[in-house]
Design a protein around this motif. Structure first.
Motif, short mmCIF file in Angstrom:
data_model
loop_
_atom_site.label_atom_id
_atom_site.label_comp_id
_atom_site.label_asym_id
_atom_site.label_seq_id
_atom_site.Cartn_x
_atom_site.Cartn_y
_atom_site.Cartn_z
N THR A 25 0.83 -1.19 0.00
CA THR A 25 0.00 0.00 0.00
C THR A 25 0.87 1.25 0.00
N VAL A 26 0.49 2.26 -0.76
CA VAL A 26 1.28 3.49 -0.84
C VAL A 26 0.43 4.70 -0.46
N GLU A 49 -2.04 12.97 7.04
CA GLU A 49 -2.76 12.38 8.17
C GLU A 49 -4.07 11.75 7.72
N ASN A 50 -4.77 12.40 6.79
CA ASN A 50 -6.03 11.84 6.30
C ASN A 50 -5.79 10.57 5.50
N ALA A 51 -4.75 10.58 4.67
CA ALA A 51 -4.45 9.40 3.87
C ALA A 51 -4.09 8.21 4.75
N VAL A 52 -3.35 8.48 5.83
CA VAL A 52 -3.01 7.41 6.76
C VAL A 52 -4.26 6.89 7.46
N LYS A 53 -5.16 7.79 7.81
CA LYS A 53 -6.41 7.38 8.45
C LYS A 53 -7.23 6.51 7.50
N TYR A 54 -7.25 6.89 6.22
CA TYR A 54 -7.97 6.08 5.25
C TYR A 54 -7.32 4.70 5.11
N CYS A 55 -5.99 4.67 5.09
CA CYS A 55 -5.29 3.39 4.98
C CYS A 55 -5.62 2.49 6.17
N ASP A 56 -5.70 3.09 7.35
CA ASP A 56 -6.06 2.35 8.56
C ASP A 56 -7.48 1.80 8.44
N TYR A 57 -8.37 2.64 7.92
CA TYR A 57 -9.75 2.19 7.68
C TYR A 57 -9.78 1.00 6.72
N ALA A 58 -9.03 1.11 5.62
CA ALA A 58 -9.04 0.05 4.61
C ALA A 58 -8.45 -1.25 5.16
N LEU A 59 -7.40 -1.12 5.99
CA LEU A 59 -6.80 -2.31 6.58
C LEU A 59 -7.78 -2.97 7.54
N GLY A 60 -8.53 -2.15 8.30
CA GLY A 60 -9.54 -2.71 9.18
C GLY A 60 -10.62 -3.45 8.42
N GLU A 61 -11.06 -2.87 7.28
CA GLU A 61 -12.05 -3.54 6.45
C GLU A 61 -11.51 -4.86 5.91
N PHE A 62 -10.22 -4.88 5.56
CA PHE A 62 -9.60 -6.12 5.06
C PHE A 62 -9.68 -7.22 6.11
N PHE A 63 -9.32 -6.89 7.36
CA PHE A 63 -9.34 -7.92 8.40
C PHE A 63 -10.76 -8.35 8.75
N ARG A 64 -11.70 -7.41 8.70
CA ARG A 64 -13.09 -7.80 8.95
C ARG A 64 -13.57 -8.78 7.89
N ALA A 65 -13.16 -8.55 6.65
CA ALA A 65 -13.55 -9.46 5.56
C ALA A 65 -12.80 -10.78 5.66
N ALA A 66 -11.51 -10.72 5.98
CA ALA A 66 -10.69 -11.94 6.04
C ALA A 66 -11.20 -12.91 7.11
#
Length: 230
Positions: A25-26, A49-66
């Motif tokens: 992820t970049v 800071e916003n982009a990092v927060k979005y990345c954190d959100y996306a990673l959380g969604e990934f683990f919820r799906a996994a």
């Protein structure tokens, strides 16, 4: 990307063949864009800071799906970075900028949460994960299993611009492009490390160790001998 990876992993898992997958992820890099509606912050601000927060959100969604997938129970997940948000500092190799975590998750490897303070680096990720799998393997890794090595044996191998180095608990050795050497003293987690003006026998031995490792690695690579012989 994370959503697509779930589909890919599901297909790989259903094939019955063990798989290894890497996601890069970049989001922490310019231009700091992300879709609207995922987090409250306006993407038009183009803020790190916003982009990092979005990345954190996306990673959380990934683990919820996994966690809803069959492969969740027998897969080891590792999240790691290459450096911090910004690389800067007074040292030739700004060591604090390179402090990163290695997060390991998944019921196949983690029974309960814990924090391991062992010093290591990116070269140690692969042998650590292979150790968690629990099967014998042959290796020519320069890294080591962080969960099996002694605390005093922890090392981090570093590259910054055209300088290379080695970090131990309280010594940072820098090997410069023009064959110059610097030694910094102090625990970077506790203080700002400073140049050691009069290196002693300990520092001389650390320098020999670092030079030996880098020279051996270079020789093996250049002469195409960095491989396991059949």
């Amino acid at each position: 990307m994370y959503a697509r990876s779930i589909d890919e992993f599901r297909e790989l898992s259903e094939s019955g063949t063990p798989f290894f997958a890497t996601i890069l992820t970049v989001s922490n890099h310019k231009p700091y864009t992300y879709p609207r509606g995922r987090i409250p912050e306006d993407p038009g601000q183009r803020r790190r800071e916003n982009a990092v927060k979005y990345c954190d959100y996306a990673l959380g969604e990934f683990f919820r799906a996994a966690k809803k997938e069959a492969f969740w129970t027998n897969t080891i997940f590792a999240i790691v970075a290459d450096h911090g948000a910004r690389v800067y500092g007074s040292q030739t190799i700004p060591i604090r900028s390179y402090e990163i975590p290695l997060l390991i998750a998944g019921p196949a490897a983690v029974r309960s949460p814990s924090v391991v303070g062992q010093l290591g680096g990116s070269l140690d990720v692969a042998p650590t994960l292979l150790g968690l799998i629990g099967r014998p393997y042959e290796t020519i890794f320069f890294g080591q299993d962080l969960l099996k090595c002694r605390p005093q044996d922890g090392r981090a191998w570093l590259n910054h611009n055209r300088d290379i180095g080695m970090l131990t608990k309280d010594r940072l050795l820098v090997l410069g492009l023009m064959k110059n050497q610097e030694v910094y003293a102090g625990d970077p987690k506790m203080t700002e490390v400073k140049v050691l003006q009069s290196p002693g026998a300990l520092e001389e031995e650390l320098a020999k160790d670092a030079v030996a490792v880098y020279q051996v690695a270079d020789d093996l690579y250049i002469h195409q001998r960095y491989r396991i012989e059949p």
